[in-house]
Design an enzyme around this catalytic site. Structure first.
Site, PDB file in Angstrom:
ATOM      1  N   SER A 122      43.919  46.957  40.936  1.00  0.00           N
ATOM      2  CA  SER A 122      44.372  48.109  41.725  1.00  0.00           C
ATOM      3  C   SER A 122      44.000  49.409  41.042  1.00  0.00           C
ATOM      4  O   SER A 122      43.886  50.438  41.700  1.00  0.00           O
ATOM      5  CB  SER A 122      45.896  48.067  41.885  1.00  0.00           C
ATOM      6  OG  SER A 122      46.310  46.865  42.455  1.00  0.00           O
ATOM      7  N   HIS A 143      38.079  45.977  45.785  1.00  0.00           N
ATOM      8  CA  HIS A 143      39.526  46.170  45.903  1.00  0.00           C
ATOM      9  C   HIS A 143      39.969  45.916  47.337  1.00  0.00           C
ATOM     10  O   HIS A 143      39.766  46.738  48.219  1.00  0.00           O
ATOM     11  CB  HIS A 143      39.886  47.598  45.447  1.00  0.00           C
ATOM     12  CG  HIS A 143      41.353  47.861  45.427  1.00  0.00           C
ATOM     13  ND1 HIS A 143      41.897  49.072  45.760  1.00  0.00           N
ATOM     14  CD2 HIS A 143      42.398  47.059  45.126  1.00  0.00           C
ATOM     15  CE1 HIS A 143      43.213  48.999  45.660  1.00  0.00           C
ATOM     16  NE2 HIS A 143      43.532  47.791  45.280  1.00  0.00           N
ATOM     17  N   GLU A 155      37.564  48.524  49.026  1.00  0.00           N
ATOM     18  CA  GLU A 155      36.853  49.504  48.203  1.00  0.00           C
ATOM     19  C   GLU A 155      35.814  48.778  47.346  1.00  0.00           C
ATOM     20  O   GLU A 155      36.131  47.758  46.722  1.00  0.00           O
ATOM     21  CB  GLU A 155      37.839  50.253  47.293  1.00  0.00           C
ATOM     22  CG  GLU A 155      38.736  51.215  48.058  1.00  0.00           C
ATOM     23  CD  GLU A 155      39.734  51.928  47.159  1.00  0.00           C
ATOM     24  OE1 GLU A 155      39.873  53.149  47.283  1.00  0.00           O
ATOM     25  OE2 GLU A 155      40.385  51.263  46.330  1.00  0.00           O
ATOM     26  N   ASN A 194      44.515  54.215  46.471  1.00  0.00           N
ATOM     27  CA  ASN A 194      45.752  54.297  45.683  1.00  0.00           C
ATOM     28  C   ASN A 194      45.994  55.709  45.156  1.00  0.00           C
ATOM     29  O   ASN A 194      47.139  56.135  45.012  1.00  0.00           O
ATOM     30  CB  ASN A 194      45.710  53.312  44.500  1.00  0.00           C
ATOM     31  CG  ASN A 194      46.187  51.938  44.921  1.00  0.00           C
ATOM     32  OD1 ASN A 194      46.793  51.776  45.985  1.00  0.00           O
ATOM     33  ND2 ASN A 194      45.908  50.937  44.111  1.00  0.00           N
TER      34      ASN A 194
HETATM   35  N1  LIG Z   1      49.623  42.731  45.773  1.00  0.00           N
HETATM   36  C1  LIG Z   1      48.823  43.632  46.371  1.00  0.00           C
HETATM   37  O1  LIG Z   1      49.105  44.135  47.466  1.00  0.00           O
HETATM   38  C2  LIG Z   1      47.528  44.029  45.702  1.00  0.00           C
HETATM   39  C3  LIG Z   1      46.625  44.855  46.421  1.00  0.00           C
HETATM   40  C4  LIG Z   1      45.402  45.177  45.849  1.00  0.00           C
HETATM   41  C5  LIG Z   1      45.101  44.725  44.574  1.00  0.00           C
HETATM   42  N2  LIG Z   1      46.002  43.952  43.887  1.00  0.00           N
HETATM   43  C6  LIG Z   1      45.625  43.482  42.557  1.00  0.00           C
HETATM   44  O2  LIG Z   1      45.239  42.115  42.653  1.00  0.00           O
HETATM   45  C7  LIG Z   1      45.572  41.422  41.437  1.00  0.00           C
HETATM   46  C8  LIG Z   1      46.444  40.232  41.781  1.00  0.00           C
HETATM   47  O3  LIG Z   1      47.595  40.666  42.458  1.00  0.00           O
HETATM   48  P1  LIG Z   1      48.520  39.654  43.290  1.00  0.00           P
HETATM   49  O4  LIG Z   1      49.457  40.493  44.073  1.00  0.00           O
HETATM   50  O5  LIG Z   1      47.693  38.630  43.966  1.00  0.00           O
HETATM   51  O6  LIG Z   1      49.318  38.949  42.090  1.00  0.00           O
HETATM   52  P2  LIG Z   1      50.150  37.592  42.120  1.00  0.00           P
HETATM   53  O7  LIG Z   1      51.204  37.748  41.092  1.00  0.00           O
HETATM   54  O8  LIG Z   1      50.539  37.222  43.514  1.00  0.00           O
HETATM   55  O9  LIG Z   1      49.056  36.486  41.640  1.00  0.00           O
HETATM   56  C9  LIG Z   1      48.425  36.505  40.399  1.00  0.00           C
HETATM   57  C10 LIG Z   1      47.993  35.073  40.087  1.00  0.00           C
HETATM   58  O10 LIG Z   1      47.196  35.087  38.904  1.00  0.00           O
HETATM   59  C11 LIG Z   1      47.478  33.889  38.200  1.00  0.00           C
HETATM   60  N3  LIG Z   1      47.093  34.057  36.795  1.00  0.00           N
HETATM   61  C12 LIG Z   1      47.665  34.863  35.872  1.00  0.00           C
HETATM   62  N4  LIG Z   1      47.012  34.759  34.694  1.00  0.00           N
HETATM   63  C13 LIG Z   1      45.993  33.880  34.889  1.00  0.00           C
HETATM   64  C14 LIG Z   1      44.962  33.364  34.069  1.00  0.00           C
HETATM   65  N5  LIG Z   1      44.848  33.738  32.791  1.00  0.00           N
HETATM   66  N6  LIG Z   1      44.078  32.477  34.595  1.00  0.00           N
HETATM   67  C15 LIG Z   1      44.185  32.085  35.884  1.00  0.00           C
HETATM   68  N7  LIG Z   1      45.162  32.544  36.734  1.00  0.00           N
HETATM   69  C16 LIG Z   1      46.034  33.436  36.236  1.00  0.00           C
HETATM   70  C17 LIG Z   1      48.959  33.677  38.375  1.00  0.00           C
HETATM   71  O11 LIG Z   1      49.338  32.314  38.135  1.00  0.00           O
HETATM   72  C18 LIG Z   1      49.157  34.109  39.830  1.00  0.00           C
HETATM   73  O12 LIG Z   1      49.081  32.995  40.717  1.00  0.00           O
HETATM   74  C19 LIG Z   1      46.224  42.457  40.528  1.00  0.00           C
HETATM   75  O13 LIG Z   1      45.248  43.020  39.701  1.00  0.00           O
HETATM   76  C20 LIG Z   1      46.726  43.509  41.513  1.00  0.00           C
HETATM   77  O14 LIG Z   1      46.852  44.783  40.929  1.00  0.00           O
HETATM   78  C21 LIG Z   1      47.193  43.592  44.436  1.00  0.00           C
END
Ligand SMILES: NC(=O)c1ccc[n+]([C@@H]2O[C@H](COP(=O)([O-])OP(=O)(O)OC[C@H]3O[C@@H](n4cnc5c(N)ncnc54)[C@H](O)[C@@H]3O)[C@@H](O)[C@H]2O)c1
Length: 290
Positions: A122, A143, A155, A194
């Site tokens: 993000s 993104h 993005e 963002n």
């Molecule tokens: N949630 C949103 O709306 C959103 C929007 C845009 C971007 N993002 C970005 O996307 C990324 C993920 O967000 P999310 O909401 O899906 O998070 P989430 O918590 O739902 O999922 C993250 C996953 O990563 C896995 N994980 C963690 N460490 C790991 C590793 N070393 N190896 C393999 N798997 C691993 C976890 O087990 C988990 O299932 C973040 O960088 C976040 O900033 C999130």
């Protein structure tokens, strides 16, 4: 060049959505997570979501053909030779620099030399992630926004060393999966959307903190006055309060600008484990929901 195979790292909210939209666009997907329960959950969620698209008549193929394109994998260890050769790897793990750095190093070792490596971060600068690889010119930001199957914008971010050719493949990939690329030409913390949305989210949190208005009324007002489909706090619960916190901290650390420091209420809620829908409580309480 059209993308034929994608490796997605992290099968949470974003990774599972990215895997789904790729599979729906005919791309072979390998979805990896360090947690087997996260993989199981992702498998169920993807099947449910593809089923919804099928029910609404929005698919040109049957559900199973799409689901069979996704392989769920618990390990992606480096071997003596690059073991996997996807055209594109997309990282979507927790918003923590150290974790993402480990993943980027691993991807650089595991993937063939032509694989492009993208992050769904993000707010962490792409240049900082690319720096731990031997191929910074092939690293970019992709993104996505949640819920990934519904939100049309992605993005496409150039790090300082990302080549134009890589950014153009990123743009074409986003179009290939039926979404609209928003090109971000410079690698600034928070990118574009963002940078614009976060200040209003933080202002809304501060208004609640100061007792000026309730969470419910702010959301109601924003929906009725600004034509938003979801209130700012409803969206925050879907995104995850930890994700918003992580993005703000990355922007604060990168810029040193106190305006990005997360408001007290957000910091306390994250410490209390009230992370939104995923934990049952966030800005709203979902524990009584079915
Ligand atoms: N949630 C949103 O709306 C959103 C929007 C845009 C971007 N993002 C970005 O996307 C990324 C993920 O967000 P999310 O909401 O899906 O998070 P989430 O918590 O739902 O999922 C993250 C996953 O990563 C896995 N994980 C963690 N460490 C790991 C590793 N070393 N190896 C393999 N798997 C691993 C976890 O087990 C988990 O299932 C973040 O960088 C976040 O900033 C999130």
């Amino acid at each position: 060049m059209s993308i034929k195979s994608v490796l997605v790292i992290g099968s949470g909210l974003m990774g599972s959505g990215i895997a789904q939209v790729c599979a729906q666009s005919g791309i072979a997907v390998m979805l990896h997570d360090a947690s087997s329960s996260a993989l199981e959950k992702a498998q169920k969620n993807i099947a449910w979501s593809v089923g919804k698209f099928a029910e609404k008549g929005k698919l040109t193929e049957d559900k199973d053909t799409i689901l069979n394109r996704i392989t769920f994998v618990e390990r992606i260890d480096p071997g003596p030779e690059p073991r996997i050769k996807p055209d594109l790897a997309i990282e979507a793990v927790f918003e923590k620099l150290e974790i993402k750095h480990d993943i980027f190093k691993k991807l650089d070792e595991c993937c063939g030399p032509d694989t492009l490596i993208a992050s769904n971060t993000s707010a962490i600068p792409i240049t900082e992630l690319a720096a731990v690889t031997s191929r910074p010119e092939k690293v970019l930001g992709l993104h996505f926004f949640s819920p990934v199957p519904m939100m049309m914008a992605v993005e496409v971010i150039k790090g300082m060393l990302t080549t134009d050719a890589t950014a153009q493949i990123g743009r074409a990939f986003v179009e290939q999966i039926g979404k609209t690329p928003i090109m971000v030409n410079r690698d600034v913390a928070g990118f574009v959307i963002n940078r614009i949305n976060m200040p209003s989210s933080m202002e809304a949190m501060r208004l609640v903190e100061e007792g000026v208005a309730s969470i419910e009324d702010i959301d109601k007002g924003l929906k009725l006055a600004s034509g938003r489909k979801m209130g700012i706090f409803e969206t925050g619960d879907m995104v995850g309060l930890d994700v918003t916190y992580g993005a703000l901290m990355a922007m604060y650390q990168e810029t040193g600008d106190p305006r990005w420091y997360p408001p007290l209420l957000l910091r306390r809620k994250v410490k209390a484990g009230h992370l939104g829908r995923k934990t049952g409580k966030g800005w709203y309480d979902y524990t009584q929901d079915d």
